[in-house]
Design a protein around this motif. Structure first.
Motif: not given
Ligand SMILES: Nc1ncnc2c1ncn2[C@@H]1O[C@H](COP(=O)(O)OP(=O)(O)OP(=O)(O)O)[C@@H](O)[C@H]1O
Ligand SMILES: [Mg+2]
Length: 164
Positions: A7-8, A13, A38-42, A61, A80, A109, A141, A143-144
């Motif tokens: 995803t970009h 995501t 990494a984007g887990k909450t997103t 979260s 979480d 997690w 920056d 991409s995931r």
């Molecule tokens: N391709 C992408 N997919 C998801 N998030 C992205 C992407 N690119 C940038 N981001 C940014 O990365 C961040 C991801 O944060 P998120 O809270 O989803 O991660 P997380 O894995 O839940 O982290 P944590 O372990 O701290 O809870 C957000 O600020 C989001 O805007």
């Protein structure tokens, strides 16, 4: 493994999570792996929308609680485990409802839930059998990579296998 995608943006995501959320039903469990940011909450926010979370609700979260419940077409349980130190703590949470199979359980997690098995593999604790594993990784920056693995899910019957 079912699929590996890139995803970009956070939006992409969310959309991927949405598509997967639409294909989940009662008793499904989604284990999310991947480090900070990494984007887990997103991804979870997308899953919840696909599960019918009303517009006025928003997945955050959980900071002080390890588990939150949200309304959808079926109950959505969001765990979480970042702050989880011991399995005892997890047992004290009384997660019978979460794993009762009336809703979908989403675990950030999920690394903390995995225990080695005698076959030198890792399996989740708490009687979780069939489930989805989603591995998110920062590739740049914005991409995931998102790796989707199904464990003990039936390709003949589970809607996730229709994911394009
Ligand atoms: N391709 C992408 N997919 C998801 N998030 C992205 C992407 N690119 C940038 N981001 C940014 O990365 C961040 C991801 O944060 P998120 O809270 O989803 O991660 P997380 O894995 O839940 O982290 P944590 O372990 O701290 O809870 C957000 O600020 C989001 O805007
Ligand atoms: Mg998070």
């Amino acid at each position: 493994m079912l699929k590996r995608l890139l995803t970009h943006s956070a939006e992409e995501t969310l959309e991927l999570g949405h598509k997967i959320g639409e294909r989940l039903g009662a008793g499904d469990c989604v284990l999310l792996f991947g480090g900070l940011g990494a984007g887990k909450t997103t991804f979870t926010q997308g899953l919840a929308r696909g599960l019918g979370l009303p517009q006025e609700e928003y997945v955050r979260s959980p900071t002080f609680t390890l588990v939150n419940q949200y309304p959808g077409r079926i109950p959505i349980y969001h765990l979480d485990l970042y702050r989880l130190d011991t399995m005892d703590e997890m047992e004290q949470l009384g997660l019978e409802e979460v794993f009762s199979g009336d809703g979908v359980c989403i675990v950030e997690w999920a690394e903390k839930l995995m225990a080695p098995t005698c076959e030198d593999e890792f399996s989740p604790l708490f009687g979780i059998d069939s489930h989805l594993q989603i591995r998110l990784k920062i590739e740049g920056d914005d991409s995931r990579s998102v790796e989707i693995t199904t464990v003990h899910l039936n390709p003949e019957t589970h809607p996730i296998f229709s994911l394009q």
